[in-house]
Enzyme design. Structure first.
Site, PDB file in Angstrom:
ATOM      1  N   SER A 147      94.541  37.263  65.441  1.00 41.61           N
ATOM      2  CA  SER A 147      94.249  38.689  65.629  1.00 41.61           C
ATOM      3  C   SER A 147      95.337  39.493  64.953  1.00 41.61           C
ATOM      4  O   SER A 147      96.477  39.026  64.804  1.00 41.61           O
ATOM      5  CB  SER A 147      94.220  39.037  67.125  1.00 41.61           C
ATOM      6  OG  SER A 147      94.177  40.440  67.329  1.00 41.61           O
ATOM      7  N   TYR A 162      97.836  38.743  75.336  1.00 41.63           N
ATOM      8  CA  TYR A 162      97.046  38.514  74.120  1.00 41.63           C
ATOM      9  C   TYR A 162      97.948  38.530  72.890  1.00 41.63           C
ATOM     10  O   TYR A 162      97.795  37.691  71.991  1.00 41.63           O
ATOM     11  CB  TYR A 162      95.975  39.597  74.029  1.00 41.63           C
ATOM     12  CG  TYR A 162      94.910  39.374  72.978  1.00 41.63           C
ATOM     13  CD1 TYR A 162      93.914  38.425  73.162  1.00 41.63           C
ATOM     14  CD2 TYR A 162      94.877  40.136  71.811  1.00 41.63           C
ATOM     15  CE1 TYR A 162      92.910  38.238  72.221  1.00 41.63           C
ATOM     16  CE2 TYR A 162      93.895  39.956  70.856  1.00 41.63           C
ATOM     17  CZ  TYR A 162      92.913  39.006  71.064  1.00 41.63           C
ATOM     18  OH  TYR A 162      91.923  38.820  70.116  1.00 41.63           O
TER      19      TYR A 162
END
Length: 257
Positions: A147, A162
């Site tokens: 990501s 995350y």
């Protein structure tokens, strides 16, 4: 001229294929000629995906296999089933992921573990048990879904667990790539920015987060369905035969500013 992106005869495994971009990746790989085993915890959704894509590409085999990537015993059994069905694994796409949007002072240990175990440990465990078969054949393509938040942070949404997991995925990609390049295995990652999915709908697609994202992103918008497919196909195909250890950020320019 040889079509470098042709996947005819290839056998692929996608972990995290019951919804969102995992479904898109399944359809894209099948459309390029690959048979695909799709893994996730929600077997009923996998069956629906397999039926839908199988109807579009009846010449392809789409096999649903229930598997929680946090559980090594389930991964071992899933890989066994894939090998029994396909006899080989050419492509592994580690796409399983979850996200929490909780400030660190309120982040419970259980929630932290859930994200790290799914998004990072799951990549480790899937790679561990697939790469052995790739090594025997001296061929393999591993693609990890990282990501942009593995490289940058978000000022509007607290995605600390995350961030940590996806940052780990990026560097794990480099490490595994360096070790297995001599065995004919490439290991790369994609780094999406904001794409609408079941995971992002209630966290990163809030009005506040989207307004900030559009204001900062050079393209001024989130990604559209299908805009990750080209990056995945490149890494899955022989077009990337001399590319390994890389993370390709598909982010509308977010990480360049």
């Amino acid at each position: 001229m040889t079509n470098l992106f042709d996947l005819t005869g290839k056998k692929a495994v996608i972990a995290g294929a019951s919804s969102g971009i995992g479904v898109q990746f399944t359809e894209m790989l099948a459309g390029q000629g690959a048979d695909v085993a799709i893994l996730a915890r929600r077997y009923d959704k996998l069956v629906a995906v397999a039926e839908e894509i199988g109807a579009k590409y009846p010449e392809r085999r789409i096999i649903p296999i229930q598997c929680d990537v946090r559980q090594e015993d389930e991964i071992i059994e899933a890989v066994r089933k894939v090998m029994e069905a396909f006899g080989q694994i050419d492509i592994l796409l580690n796409n399983a992921g979850v996200v929490d949007a909780v400030p660190i002072e309120a982040l419970e240990e259980e929630a932290w573990d859930r994200v790290l175990d799914t998004d990072l440990k799951g990549v480790f465990l899937m790679s561990k048990h697939v790469i052995r078969h790739m090594k025997e054949r001296k061929y393999g393509k591993i693609i990890n879904t990282a990501s942009m938040l593995g490289l940058t942070a978000s000022a509007s949404v607290p995605t600390h667990s995350y961030n940590a997991a996806k940052g780990g995925v990026i560097h794990l990609t480099r490490g595994v790539a360096a070790t297995y390049a001599k065995h004919g295995i490439t290991v790369n990652a994609i780094g999406p920015s904001l794409f609408r999915s079941e995971m992002t709908e209630n966290t990163l697609f809030t009005e506040q987060a989207l307004k900030m994202y559009n204001a900062v992103c050079p393209m001024g918008r989130p990604g559209n369905p299908g805009e990750l497919n080209g990056a995945v196909l490149y890494f899955a195909s022989d077009a990337s035969s001399y590319t390994t250890g890389q993370t390709l950020f598909v982010d509308g320019g977010w990480t360049i500013i």
